[in-house]
Write an enzyme that holds these catalytic residues in place. Structure first.
Site, PDB file in Angstrom:
ATOM      1  N   LYS A 111       0.583  -1.255   0.047  1.00 14.84           N
ATOM      2  CA  LYS A 111       0.183  -0.226   0.129  1.00 14.84           C
ATOM      3  C   LYS A 111       1.016   0.980  -0.088  1.00 14.84           C
ATOM      4  O   LYS A 111       2.443   1.262   0.477  1.00 14.84           O
ATOM      5  CB  LYS A 111      -0.607   0.156   1.218  1.00 14.84           C
ATOM      6  CG  LYS A 111      -1.859   0.902   1.517  1.00 14.84           C
ATOM      7  CD  LYS A 111      -3.235   0.484   0.086  1.00 14.84           C
ATOM      8  CE  LYS A 111      -4.477   1.334   0.649  1.00 14.84           C
ATOM      9  NZ  LYS A 111      -5.139   0.190   0.491  1.00 14.84           N
TER      10      LYS A 111
HETATM   11  N1  GLU Z   1      -7.304  -0.147  -3.017  1.00  8.45           N
HETATM   12  C1  GLU Z   1      -7.741  -0.877  -3.516  1.00  8.45           C
HETATM   13  C2  GLU Z   1      -8.444  -2.209  -2.664  1.00  8.45           C
HETATM   14  O1  GLU Z   1      -7.899  -1.269  -0.905  1.00  8.45           O
HETATM   15  C3  GLU Z   1      -8.081  -2.021  -4.590  1.00  8.45           C
HETATM   16  C4  GLU Z   1      -6.496  -2.553  -4.949  1.00  8.45           C
HETATM   17  C5  GLU Z   1      -5.891  -3.485  -6.018  1.00  8.45           C
HETATM   18  O2  GLU Z   1      -6.412  -3.035  -6.679  1.00  8.45           O
HETATM   19  O3  GLU Z   1      -4.494  -3.001  -6.100  1.00  8.45           O
HETATM   20  O4  GLU Z   1      -8.350  -3.320  -2.373  1.00  8.45           O
END
Ligand code: GLU
Length: 422
Positions: A111
């Site tokens: 993240k």
């Molecule tokens: N931000 C989204 C989540 O928290 C998508 C993450 C992604 O597709 O890598 O799941």
């Protein structure tokens, strides 16, 4: 117990660690594995100097945390928000590890984000900031290393700026490094709505196992961004009555039910895609968490349901569209009150499953139809819901604990298979 436990002052990281340690202990996970998986592989902080429209330079702080690459490349979004910091990114990166594991897709968890207020920035300022950020995290991301995606306040446009910057640095097109791209530029048909579709699918599957018809459910949805808006649309198309929606501009309530297509039309016309001035419901001044409804979807930010408001919740069921919208203290209160919670990393996994589809299409250079995409997404979401529901029923534990245990098991098995020093 042993000295392998970490503590954190950041609320979100504290929650992530507590949830992990609690489930790991119940599974009797090996202490070495608890130590390995309770830490992140990498926490990167970068400065992001950005030229503002008035000619001044503002230096933002950006982060990318890779919690795990045991199963495959780290995967997870990048958010733009004033509250972003490295601990928050780490907590969310851990959650991505469990999310990808439970979803059965070949990724670890990561993240990132920039501490900024994008709502006060111009497009050009956001573009300059995004491109510098992409260049600064470039050494640790890659198709087979770490694949970022959209998150809070980011979307297709930011992914294009990122991908274009990295493609220029590498002097070749690099579609597999970012997902959540627009359809016109290596994106996949279906990805935009994928998270909301998945969240709503979990809501509908929950109603099914409880023996309820969608038409009998009064629904409230917090947040009308990418996740909340599509959750609302799919739930209303399935026949549920959406009695309350909200965003940063307020809470909108109608006992008769809100026409969600009208709400979509409204945000499309608004310069910042907000519900401000929406005439299809009454604007009320109470917390949407306490709205009179049966099924509540928190699809905004973390900590929305907390010890201050959990006891006032009227809904019988919660499906978590946002990441970590229920604090552990609130979770205990909800449990005592008999509220069933479908946990975030199961409910909102449609987004990352959709990202996996996009990545697979980019790598093969062959694109599916929207129908194929949605069919496969529904199939996986329903299967994963069933897995967690059955496990929780069989073991007589909460769905969150069941989801954690199933997810940790897969990462632990691969970690053991590969050896402790990955
Ligand atoms: N931000 C989204 C989540 O928290 C998508 C993450 C992604 O597709 O890598 O799941």
């Amino acid at each position: 117990m042993s000295g392998t436990r970490r503590t954190a002052t950041n609320v979100l990281l504290h929650t992530a660690l507590e949830n992990f340690y609690g489930a790991a202990e119940e599974m009797r996970l090996d202490e070495n594995l608890i130590a390995v998986l309770g830490n992140s592989e990498r926490r990167l902080e970068v400065s992001v100097p950005t030229e503002m429209d008035d000619g001044s330079i503002k230096v933002f702080k950006g982060y990318r945390v890779q919690h795990s690459s045991a199963i495959g490349p780290s995967k997870g979004g990048i958010r733009y928000h004033p509250d972003v910091d490295v601990d928050e990114c780490e907590a969310l990166a851990m959650l991505m590890t469990w999310k990808c594991s439970l979803a059965g897709i070949p990724y670890g968890g990561g993240k990132g984000g920039i501490s900024c207020d994008p709502l006060t920035m111009s497009m050009k300022e956001k573009e300059r900031m995004s491109r510098t950020f992409a260049a600064r995290i470039a050494p640790i991301i890659g198709t087979w290393r770490d694949v970022p995606a959209p998150d809070v306040n980011t979307g297709g446009q930011e992914m294009v700026w990122f991908m274009d910057t990295i493609s220029k640095m590498h002097a070749q097109v690099e579609p597999g490094i970012f997902t959540g791209k627009p359809i016109s530029y290596w994106g996949a048909k279906g990805r935009t709505a994928a998270t909301g579709y998945g969240v709503a699918t979990c809501g509908l599957e929950l109603l099914k196992v409880l023996g309820k018809e969608p038409a009998s459910a009064r629904v409230a949805i917090q947040g009308f961004g990418n996740v909340g808006s599509y959750t609302a649309l799919v739930m209303s198309e399935a026949g549920a009555k959406i009695v309350a929606i909200s965003d940063v501009t307020g809470v909108y309530y109608s006992a008769k039910g809100i026409d969600i297509k009208k709400a979509f039309e409204h945000i499309e016309k608004h310069p910042k895609k907000l519900l401000e001035g929406f005439a299809g419901a009454d604007k009320v001044d109470y917390d949407i968490v306490t709205a009179d409804c049966d099924l509540f979807f928190p699809c905004a930010l973390e900590g929305a349901v907390n010890e201050k408001n959990a006891d006032k919740l009227k809904a019988k069921w919660i499906v978590e569209g946002a990441n970590a919208p229920v604090t552990p203290e609130a979770d205990k209160i909800l449990d005592k009150n008999g509220v069933i919670v479908v946990p975030d990393f199961l409910a909102n996994s449609g987004g990352v499953i959709g990202s996996y589809f996009e990545w697979a299409q980019d790598l093969s250079g062959y694109f599916w139809t929207e129908d194929e995409y949605n069919q496969r997404l529904m199939h996986i979401m329903k299967g994963n819901f069933k897995l967690v529901w059955d496990y929780s029923q069989g073991k007589k534990i909460k769905m969150r604990r069941a989801a954690f245990m199933a997810a940790i098991q897969r990462v632990a098995d691969v970690t053991k298979l590969r050896g402790n020093f990955l």
